[in-house]
Write a protein that holds these residues in place. Structure first.
Motif, PDB file in Angstrom:
ATOM      1  N   GLU A  59       0.813  -1.226   0.000  1.00 24.14           N
ATOM      2  CA  GLU A  59       0.000   0.000   0.000  1.00 24.14           C
ATOM      3  C   GLU A  59       0.841   1.268   0.000  1.00 24.14           C
ATOM      4  O   GLU A  59       0.369   2.324  -0.402  1.00 24.14           O
ATOM      5  CB  GLU A  59      -0.959   0.001   1.184  1.00 24.14           C
ATOM      6  CG  GLU A  59      -0.271   0.185   2.522  1.00 24.14           C
ATOM      7  CD  GLU A  59      -1.234   0.235   3.684  1.00 24.14           C
ATOM      8  OE1 GLU A  59      -0.977   1.020   4.606  1.00 24.14           O
ATOM      9  OE2 GLU A  59      -2.227  -0.498   3.663  1.00 24.14           O
ATOM     10  N   LYS A  60       2.088   1.203   0.422  1.00 25.37           N
ATOM     11  CA  LYS A  60       2.939   2.396   0.437  1.00 25.37           C
ATOM     12  C   LYS A  60       3.221   2.908  -0.972  1.00 25.37           C
ATOM     13  O   LYS A  60       3.552   4.069  -1.148  1.00 25.37           O
ATOM     14  CB  LYS A  60       4.225   2.120   1.196  1.00 25.37           C
ATOM     15  CG  LYS A  60       3.976   1.936   2.673  1.00 25.37           C
ATOM     16  CD  LYS A  60       5.229   1.662   3.435  1.00 25.37           C
ATOM     17  CE  LYS A  60       4.873   1.444   4.902  1.00 25.37           C
ATOM     18  NZ  LYS A  60       6.025   1.132   5.706  1.00 25.37           N
ATOM     19  N   ALA A  61       3.056   2.073  -1.968  1.00 23.41           N
ATOM     20  CA  ALA A  61       3.255   2.507  -3.357  1.00 23.41           C
ATOM     21  C   ALA A  61       2.211   3.546  -3.758  1.00 23.41           C
ATOM     22  O   ALA A  61       2.420   4.289  -4.711  1.00 23.41           O
ATOM     23  CB  ALA A  61       3.182   1.312  -4.297  1.00 23.41           C
ATOM     24  N   ARG A  62       1.113   3.605  -3.033  1.00 17.73           N
ATOM     25  CA  ARG A  62       0.031   4.550  -3.347  1.00 17.73           C
ATOM     26  C   ARG A  62       0.120   5.843  -2.543  1.00 17.73           C
ATOM     27  O   ARG A  62      -0.763   6.687  -2.618  1.00 17.73           O
ATOM     28  CB  ARG A  62      -1.312   3.875  -3.122  1.00 17.73           C
ATOM     29  CG  ARG A  62      -1.539   2.672  -4.035  1.00 17.73           C
ATOM     30  CD  ARG A  62      -2.950   2.121  -3.974  1.00 17.73           C
ATOM     31  NE  ARG A  62      -3.536   2.065  -2.647  1.00 17.73           N
ATOM     32  CZ  ARG A  62      -3.512   0.992  -1.842  1.00 17.73           C
ATOM     33  NH1 ARG A  62      -2.932  -0.103  -2.228  1.00 17.73           N
ATOM     34  NH2 ARG A  62      -4.088   1.031  -0.660  1.00 17.73           N
ATOM     35  N   THR A  63       1.169   6.018  -1.742  1.00 17.31           N
ATOM     36  CA  THR A  63       1.332   7.229  -0.943  1.00 17.31           C
ATOM     37  C   THR A  63       1.416   8.448  -1.863  1.00 17.31           C
ATOM     38  O   THR A  63       2.203   8.448  -2.806  1.00 17.31           O
ATOM     39  CB  THR A  63       2.614   7.154  -0.090  1.00 17.31           C
ATOM     40  OG1 THR A  63       2.547   6.000   0.742  1.00 17.31           O
ATOM     41  CG2 THR A  63       2.785   8.393   0.768  1.00 17.31           C
ATOM     42  N   PRO A  64       0.616   9.480  -1.613  1.00 15.58           N
ATOM     43  CA  PRO A  64       0.705  10.696  -2.427  1.00 15.58           C
ATOM     44  C   PRO A  64       2.097  11.339  -2.295  1.00 15.58           C
ATOM     45  O   PRO A  64       2.620  11.475  -1.191  1.00 15.58           O
ATOM     46  CB  PRO A  64      -0.374  11.608  -1.839  1.00 15.58           C
ATOM     47  CG  PRO A  64      -1.346  10.664  -1.209  1.00 15.58           C
ATOM     48  CD  PRO A  64      -0.496   9.552  -0.661  1.00 15.58           C
TER      49      PRO A  64
END
Length: 95
Positions: free
Chosen positions: A35-40
């Motif tokens: 999910e960290k790949a989706r961090t803005p």
């Protein structure tokens, strides 16, 4: 007890950083499979050329800021980044 690594609402990255550039860091974040790949991600730089902004976006940044920036500029960039769908990094090594 093992503590979980924090999840960030957004990350601000200077384009010019030692060791790994902001663009390189953005590409590494975007390559993750969790999910960290989706961090803005918000880029900032004193470079005002259009090409740096295009390269930052290609690296996976959701918004860009030119230094110096105001609180209103930062708020607008964060708002844009938080509303954006996560971008994928291109294979381009520029930036």
């Amino acid at each position: 007890m093992i503590e979980a690594k924090p999840r960030y609402d957004a990350v601000l990255l200077d384009i010019r950083m030692p060791r790994l550039s902001g663009c390189g860091t953005a590409r590494e974040i975007r390559r993750r499979t969790d999910e960290k790949a989706r961090t803005p991600l918000v880029a900032f730089s004193a470079d005002t050329l259009d090409v740096w902004q295009k390269n930052a976006e290609a690296a996976g940044f959701d918004a860009v800021l030119e230094k110096p920036f105001t609180t209103d500029d930062l708020t607008a960039a964060l708002t844009t980044a938080l509303k954006a769908s996560p971008k994928e990094a291109s294979s381009s090594k520029q930036c």
